[in-house]
Design a protein around this motif. Structure first.
Motif, PDB file in Angstrom:
ATOM      1  N   TYR A  33      34.037 126.618  16.567  1.00  0.00           N
ATOM      2  CA  TYR A  33      34.739 125.524  17.674  1.00  0.00           C
ATOM      3  C   TYR A  33      35.920 126.145  18.034  1.00  0.00           C
ATOM      4  N   ALA A  67      37.276 115.490  17.427  1.00  0.00           N
ATOM      5  CA  ALA A  67      36.798 116.525  17.940  1.00  0.00           C
ATOM      6  C   ALA A  67      36.294 116.272  18.998  1.00  0.00           C
ATOM      7  N   VAL A  74      38.050 121.277  18.579  1.00  0.00           N
ATOM      8  CA  VAL A  74      39.446 120.496  18.486  1.00  0.00           C
ATOM      9  C   VAL A  74      40.471 120.440  18.729  1.00  0.00           C
TER      10      VAL A  74
END
Length: 424
Positions: free
Chosen positions: A61, A316, A337
Motif C-alpha cells: 500500500y 484506506a 492508507v
C-alpha cells in the motif's frame, strides 16, 4: 492462496517498516518520529502488507501521511474508492462491509444511505439525545466521585470513558439495559481484535472478531424487527421508517449499521475521553485556562481533544483509476492508507504539533476525516458527549493523580485499555 511473503510487489518497500507489529507496539509519540520522516519524503512511500488474520493477495500500500494529501484523497471519491475496503489490514471486502456498512460505499449509493441515516436524527431526537447525554454525564461523574472516596485507584476508562458513549447509543436506539454490557464489549472488541488481550493468534482473532460482529448484527436486526411491530419514540423507530427515493433500510442493513454505530460511535469517543483527560492532568496550565471560561472555550477545546487523541489511526482507499498523489503515480486498484495520526501532527499545518494547546486556532484536524462524502456522520453526537462530560469532570472532580495507562496494540484505533486514577 499464497502467503504474504510469497507475493511480489511492483514497487520497492520503504525501509521504514510501518506494517510491523513491533512498530504498532511503540507509543504514539515515537511512532510519529517515523511518520515525520515519511512526511518529509517527496511523494508517497510504498509499504508491505500488514500481517493479517485473513488469507489475501495484497502486495502492499501507499502511505498517505501529509495533511494535504489526506484531504485530497478524502475529497475525491471518483479517484479513490471505498468499495474495495477501508482497512489498512488485508481483509475481505464483504467482511469489512459487515463491519462498516456505508463507509465501504461510494457515491451515489453512499449518499442515499447517508441520507437515510441522517433523516432519523430529527431535531426532536437530537434534543432528546442531548438531554440523555447531560443526565448520564452527571450520573457517571457522581459515581466516579463515590468510587474515589474509597482511596483506592479507579480505572478511569472503565468508570468513565466507556460508559457515556455506550449509554448514549444504547438509550437512543432502545437497547434493553440487560444487553448493554454484551453490546458494549462486542463494540469495543471489533476495534481491538488485533490485541492479544482480546484474542491470541491470527486464527483465534478471526473467530473472535466474527463472533463479536454477530452479536452486534444480531442485536440490530432483533431491535429493528421489534420496532417495526412496536414503534417507540426512539432513534431505531425513526431508522426503520426512514425513506429516501422509495428505499428503506432492510433489517440486515440495520444490523450492519448497528455494528458501525456500536463500534465507531462508541470506541472513538471513549478513546478521546481517556487521552484528553490524561492531557488535561499532564498540562494543568491548559486546564486552568479552560476553566477561566469553560462555556466559551469548551468548543475549541474539544477540537484539540480530538486532534491530540486521533482515536481513528487510519482508513484506506483504492485508486479507481490511474492517478497521482504528490507527484507519485498511483495505478488503478492500488491501495492507499490515510494515516490520520500523521496528518494531525503535520508541522506544515500545525504550529508546535506536540504541544497540547486548547487555544489552537484554526485547528483543521482530520480526526473526523479529511472532508468529502465520508466526513464523520457522528461528529455532532461526539462533540455533545465530550462537552457535557468534560464540563462535569472539570467542575466537580477533585485533584487526582494518574497511573501509567495501558494501550491497545492496533493500527486502527488509538486505544487506552486501562488508566488508573486516585484522589490526591
Amino acid at each position: 492462496m499464497p502467503e504474504t511473503s510469497e507475493l511480489t510487489s511492483a514497487h520497492a518497500f520503504h525501509p521504514l517498516d510501518i506494517s510491523a507489529i513491533a512498530f504498532w507496539e511503540k507509543d504514539f509519540r515515537n511512532r510519529d518520529d517515523t511518520f515525520a520522516e515519511l512526511r518529509a519524503v517527496d511523494g508517497l512511500t510504498w509499504h508491505r502488507p500488514t500481517e493479517s488474520m485473513f488469507p489475501h493477495e495484497e502486495t502492499g500500500y501507499w502511505a498517505v501521511t501529509r495533511h494535504a494529501d489526506i484531504r485530497h484523497v478524502s475529497q475525491h471519491p471518483e479517484l479513490f474508492s471505498s468499495s474495495n475496503g477501508i482497512s489498512m489490514d488485508p481483509m475481505p471486502a464483504e467482511i469489512q462491509r459487515s463491519m462498516t456498512f456505508f463507509l465501504t460505499m461510494d457515491p451515489p449509493e453512499h449518499t442515499r444511505y447517508r441520507r437515510l441515516i441522517s433523516m432519523a436524527f430529527t431535531p426532536k431526537q437530537v434534543r432528546r439525545i442531548e438531554a440523555q447525554i447531560e443526565a448520564n454525564a452527571k450520573r457517571i461523574v457522581g459515581e466516579l466521585l463515590d468510587d474515589l472516596d474509597s482511596g483506592e485507584p479507579v480505572d478511569f476508562t472503565d468508570a468513565v470513558s466507556k460508559k457515556l458513549p455506550m449509554l448514549t447509543i444504547s438509550e437512543m436506539i432502545g437497547i434493553h439495559p440487560d444487553e448493554h454490557e454484551a453490546v458494549a464489549f462486542a463494540a469495543e472488541s471489533v476495534f481491538s481484535a488485533s490485541d492479544d488481550e482480546y484474542a491470541g493468534g491470527l486464527e483465534e482473532q478471526a473467530v473472535f472478531l466474527m463472533t463479536q460482529l454477530g452479536i452486534l448484527t444480531g442485536a440490530g436486526v432483533e431491535l429493528a424487527k421489534k420496532r417495526r411491530l412496536d414503534p417507540r419514540d426512539d432513534l431505531m423507530t425513526n431508522i426503520v421508517n426512514a425513506e429516501v427515493d422509495g428505499h428503506r433500510l432492510t433489517d440486515d442493513e440495520i444490523g450492519a449499521f448497528m455494528v458501525l454505530l456500536g463500534s465507531a460511535g462508541n470506541d472513538t469517543t471513549k478513546q478521546t475521553t481517556s487521552h484528553a483527560f490524561k492531557a488535561l492532568i499532564d498540562n494543568p496550565d491548559q486546564r486552568r485556562w479552560l476553566l477561566e471560561d469553560l462555556e466559551g472555550r469548551i468548543g475549541g477545546a474539544v477540537d484539540e481533544f480530538i486532534r491530540w487523541s486521533t482515536p481513528v489511526i487510519s482508513f484506506a482507499r483504492h485508486a479507481a483509476v490511474d492517478t497521482e498523489i504528490a507527484g507519485t503515480p498511483i495505478a488503478a486498484g492500488e491501495k492507499v492508507v490515510l494515516f490520520y495520526c500523521s496528518g494531525n501532527f503535520d508541522d506544515q499545518v500545525f504550529d508546535d504539533p506536540y504541544r497540547f494547546d486548547l487555544d489552537r486556532f484554526p485547528n483543521p484536524h482530520v480526526g473526523f476525516g479529511g472532508g468529502g462524502p465520508h466526513f464523520c456522520l457522528g461528529k455532532q453526537l461526539a462533540v455533545m458527549e465530550l462537552k457535557h462530560l468534560f464540563t462535569e469532570l472539570l467542575t466537580r472532580l477533585p485533584d487526582v493523580e494518574l497511573g501509567d495507562p495501558e494501550y491497545v496494540r492496533s493500527d486502527f484505533v488509538h486505544g487506552v485499555k486501562r488508566m488508573p486514577i486516585r484522589r490526591v
